[in-house]
Design an enzyme around this catalytic site. Structure first.
Site, PDB file in Angstrom:
ATOM      1  N   ASP A  37       0.821  -1.227   0.000  1.00  0.00           N
ATOM      2  CA  ASP A  37       0.000   0.000   0.000  1.00  0.00           C
ATOM      3  C   ASP A  37       0.852   1.273   0.000  1.00  0.00           C
ATOM      4  O   ASP A  37       0.328   2.384   0.065  1.00  0.00           O
ATOM      5  CB  ASP A  37      -0.950   0.004   1.202  1.00  0.00           C
ATOM      6  CG  ASP A  37      -0.212  -0.017   2.531  1.00  0.00           C
ATOM      7  OD1 ASP A  37       1.039  -0.049   2.521  1.00  0.00           O
ATOM      8  OD2 ASP A  37      -0.889   0.007   3.579  1.00  0.00           O
ATOM      9  N   GLU A  39       3.262   2.121   2.303  1.00  0.00           N
ATOM     10  CA  GLU A  39       3.863   2.478   3.604  1.00  0.00           C
ATOM     11  C   GLU A  39       5.317   2.041   3.663  1.00  0.00           C
ATOM     12  O   GLU A  39       5.674   0.995   3.141  1.00  0.00           O
ATOM     13  CB  GLU A  39       3.137   1.750   4.738  1.00  0.00           C
ATOM     14  CG  GLU A  39       1.809   2.330   5.097  1.00  0.00           C
ATOM     15  CD  GLU A  39       1.131   1.509   6.203  1.00  0.00           C
ATOM     16  OE1 GLU A  39       1.786   0.642   6.814  1.00  0.00           O
ATOM     17  OE2 GLU A  39      -0.050   1.745   6.449  1.00  0.00           O
ATOM     18  N   GLN A  96       7.143  25.812  -2.647  1.00  0.00           N
ATOM     19  CA  GLN A  96       5.835  26.214  -2.095  1.00  0.00           C
ATOM     20  C   GLN A  96       6.076  27.039  -0.828  1.00  0.00           C
ATOM     21  O   GLN A  96       5.787  26.622   0.277  1.00  0.00           O
ATOM     22  CB  GLN A  96       5.004  24.974  -1.800  1.00  0.00           C
ATOM     23  CG  GLN A  96       4.751  24.168  -3.058  1.00  0.00           C
ATOM     24  CD  GLN A  96       3.740  23.062  -2.839  1.00  0.00           C
ATOM     25  OE1 GLN A  96       2.742  23.245  -2.156  1.00  0.00           O
ATOM     26  NE2 GLN A  96       4.004  21.915  -3.417  1.00  0.00           N
ATOM     27  N   ASP A 168      17.114  32.681 -15.601  1.00  0.00           N
ATOM     28  CA  ASP A 168      16.114  33.660 -15.151  1.00  0.00           C
ATOM     29  C   ASP A 168      16.725  34.667 -14.182  1.00  0.00           C
ATOM     30  O   ASP A 168      17.847  34.490 -13.704  1.00  0.00           O
ATOM     31  CB  ASP A 168      14.897  32.957 -14.513  1.00  0.00           C
ATOM     32  CG  ASP A 168      15.300  31.966 -13.432  1.00  0.00           C
ATOM     33  OD1 ASP A 168      16.201  32.288 -12.631  1.00  0.00           O
ATOM     34  OD2 ASP A 168      14.725  30.858 -13.391  1.00  0.00           O
ATOM     35  N   LYS A 191      12.974  35.168 -17.902  1.00  0.00           N
ATOM     36  CA  LYS A 191      12.122  33.997 -18.159  1.00  0.00           C
ATOM     37  C   LYS A 191      10.718  34.280 -17.626  1.00  0.00           C
ATOM     38  O   LYS A 191      10.572  34.944 -16.615  1.00  0.00           O
ATOM     39  CB  LYS A 191      12.744  32.801 -17.425  1.00  0.00           C
ATOM     40  CG  LYS A 191      11.942  31.525 -17.456  1.00  0.00           C
ATOM     41  CD  LYS A 191      12.649  30.410 -16.672  1.00  0.00           C
ATOM     42  CE  LYS A 191      12.066  30.234 -15.288  1.00  0.00           C
ATOM     43  NZ  LYS A 191      12.687  29.141 -14.517  1.00  0.00           N
ATOM     44  N   ASP A 218      21.666  26.681 -12.646  1.00  0.00           N
ATOM     45  CA  ASP A 218      20.347  26.727 -12.000  1.00  0.00           C
ATOM     46  C   ASP A 218      20.408  25.950 -10.690  1.00  0.00           C
ATOM     47  O   ASP A 218      21.288  25.111 -10.510  1.00  0.00           O
ATOM     48  CB  ASP A 218      19.276  26.130 -12.925  1.00  0.00           C
ATOM     49  CG  ASP A 218      17.935  26.836 -12.763  1.00  0.00           C
ATOM     50  OD1 ASP A 218      17.723  27.485 -11.731  1.00  0.00           O
ATOM     51  OD2 ASP A 218      17.086  26.721 -13.671  1.00  0.00           O
ATOM     52  N   SER A 222      13.825  20.386 -13.056  1.00  0.00           N
ATOM     53  CA  SER A 222      12.694  19.498 -12.823  1.00  0.00           C
ATOM     54  C   SER A 222      12.248  18.918 -14.170  1.00  0.00           C
ATOM     55  O   SER A 222      12.737  17.886 -14.602  1.00  0.00           O
ATOM     56  CB  SER A 222      11.570  20.253 -12.112  1.00  0.00           C
ATOM     57  OG  SER A 222      10.486  19.383 -11.916  1.00  0.00           O
ATOM     58  N   GLY A 225      12.176  22.360 -18.659  1.00  0.00           N
ATOM     59  CA  GLY A 225      11.623  23.453 -19.478  1.00  0.00           C
ATOM     60  C   GLY A 225      12.496  24.705 -19.480  1.00  0.00           C
ATOM     61  O   GLY A 225      12.734  25.306 -20.542  1.00  0.00           O
TER      62      GLY A 225
HETATM   63  C1  R5P Z   1      12.863  28.217 -10.923  1.00  0.00           C
HETATM   64  O1  R5P Z   1      12.779  29.339 -10.513  1.00  0.00           O
HETATM   65  C2  R5P Z   1      13.990  27.281 -10.582  1.00  0.00           C
HETATM   66  O2  R5P Z   1      15.155  27.960 -10.239  1.00  0.00           O
HETATM   67  C3  R5P Z   1      14.262  26.340 -11.720  1.00  0.00           C
HETATM   68  O3  R5P Z   1      14.674  27.103 -12.845  1.00  0.00           O
HETATM   69  C4  R5P Z   1      13.029  25.559 -12.071  1.00  0.00           C
HETATM   70  O4  R5P Z   1      12.403  25.064 -10.918  1.00  0.00           O
HETATM   71  C5  R5P Z   1      13.363  24.429 -12.998  1.00  0.00           C
HETATM   72  O5  R5P Z   1      12.176  23.770 -13.337  1.00  0.00           O
HETATM   73  P1  R5P Z   1      11.994  23.170 -14.788  1.00  0.00           P
HETATM   74  O6  R5P Z   1      13.167  22.263 -15.041  1.00  0.00           O
HETATM   75  O7  R5P Z   1      10.693  22.412 -14.699  1.00  0.00           O
HETATM   76  O8  R5P Z   1      11.927  24.305 -15.752  1.00  0.00           O
END
Ligand code: R5P
Length: 291
Positions: A37, A39, A96, A168, A191, A218, A222, A225
């Site tokens: 499940d 856990e 968050q 960015d 960005k 960076d 994630s 993008g």
């Molecule tokens: C955003 O402000 C972070 O510094 C990364 O640039 C961002 O979280 C990367 O996310 P992704 O790879 O989905 O663009």
């Protein structure tokens, strides 16, 4: 008697072992069984110090499973040790940190309560997405930077007229620090991310990068993008090679493939999240923050 123990979570086994060696601590490993499940059943192997324990557990996917395991390890450590320091090499949920849209829950506030409630007296994170998240913690907290370790790696490469690029404006300070470590220049692109769809666009119109090797810096990758869009733009501006340096390589949803396809020569990340790009060790930097 064991003065210090490092309790290693399953998500940070290798980094935890390195940290135990660097701090001359007794290593306590965790055996984890995941029930059908979902856990986690954790069994510790080793002796916990009565004085001080360091719990090491990154919070990458499966994020909630790794979070509960971190809290469980802290709680168990606190039954024996009078002081429990928690090291979260990659702090999931750190994005968050405020209410961007009405009604959004600031999960970092919840995490601050959970870590304290479980028994941690100090938290150490590596390149946390933003320091705002740490303001909610009422226990001591510290963020350490992987930039000197990453920059030391890039200093050894032979690059053509290298330039540091932040995808960015939010990463400008990190790019500045990286460039300073390498003794070179930096720029930061503009960005825009759609808060609802997560889609990224590069708003910068021109960049003076022709014929130069670039290091896109960076805190995390994630979906890829941000890196893909920045690389496409920089290639259009006729740069030479694009390297990527990041602390946390989450590389979700085929991100690595997409990044390579966009023209990136290499991705180099820190070992806060294990993976094949995670070749820069930050255990020394973390050890220095503990003592
Ligand atoms: C955003 O402000 C972070 O510094 C990364 O640039 C961002 O979280 C990367 O996310 P992704 O790879 O989905 O663009």
């Amino acid at each position: 008697m064991t003065k210090l123990s490092v309790i290693c979570g399953k998500a940070s086994e290798d980094l935890g072992k390195k940290l135990a060696r660097k701090t001359k601590a007794n290593l306590v490993k965790s055996d984890v069984r995941i029930f059908p499940d979902g856990e986690s059943k954790i069994t510790l192997k080793g002796t916990i110090s009565k004085k001080k324990s360091i719990v090491v557990q990154s919070i990458y996917p499966p994020v909630d499973t790794n979070l509960v395991q971190a809290l469980s390890l802290i709680s168990k450590a606190k039954e024996t040790s009078s002081e429990v320091i928690v090291v979260i090499p990659y702090m999931g949920y750190a994005r968050q940190d405020k209410e961007f849209l009405p009604g959004e829950i600031v999960t970092m506030k919840v995490l601050a309560k959970l870590f304290k409630g479980a028994g941690a007296s100090k938290l150490i994170a590596v390149d946390i997405h933003s320091l705002i998240g740490l303001r909610y913690f009422t226990i001591k907290s510290k963020n350490v930077s992987a930039v000197p370790d990453l920059a030391a790696y890039f200093k050894k490469l032979s690059l053509k007229n290298p330039l540091i690029v932040s995808p960015d404006q939010g990463g400008k300070e990190r790019a500045r620090e990286f460039a300073k470590e390498m003794g070179i220049e930096y720029i930061a692109l503009q960005k825009k991310r759609d808060r609802k769809t997560g889609k990224v666009q590069i708003k910068t119109k021109k960049a003076d990068v022709m014929g130069r090797d670039l290091i896109l810096v960076d805190d995390m990758i994630s979906t890829g993008g941000s890196i893909v869009n920045a690389t496409k733009f920089l290639k259009k501006e006729k740069c030479k090679r694009v390297f990527v340096a990041c602390t946390h390589a989450l590389l979700m949803n085929n991100a690595e493939k997409k990044i390579r396809k966009s023209g990136v020569a290499r991705i180099i990340s820190a070992n806060t999240i294990p993976g094949k790009t995670s070749i820069v060790d930050v255990s020394n930097t973390i050890a220095k923050a503990i003592v």
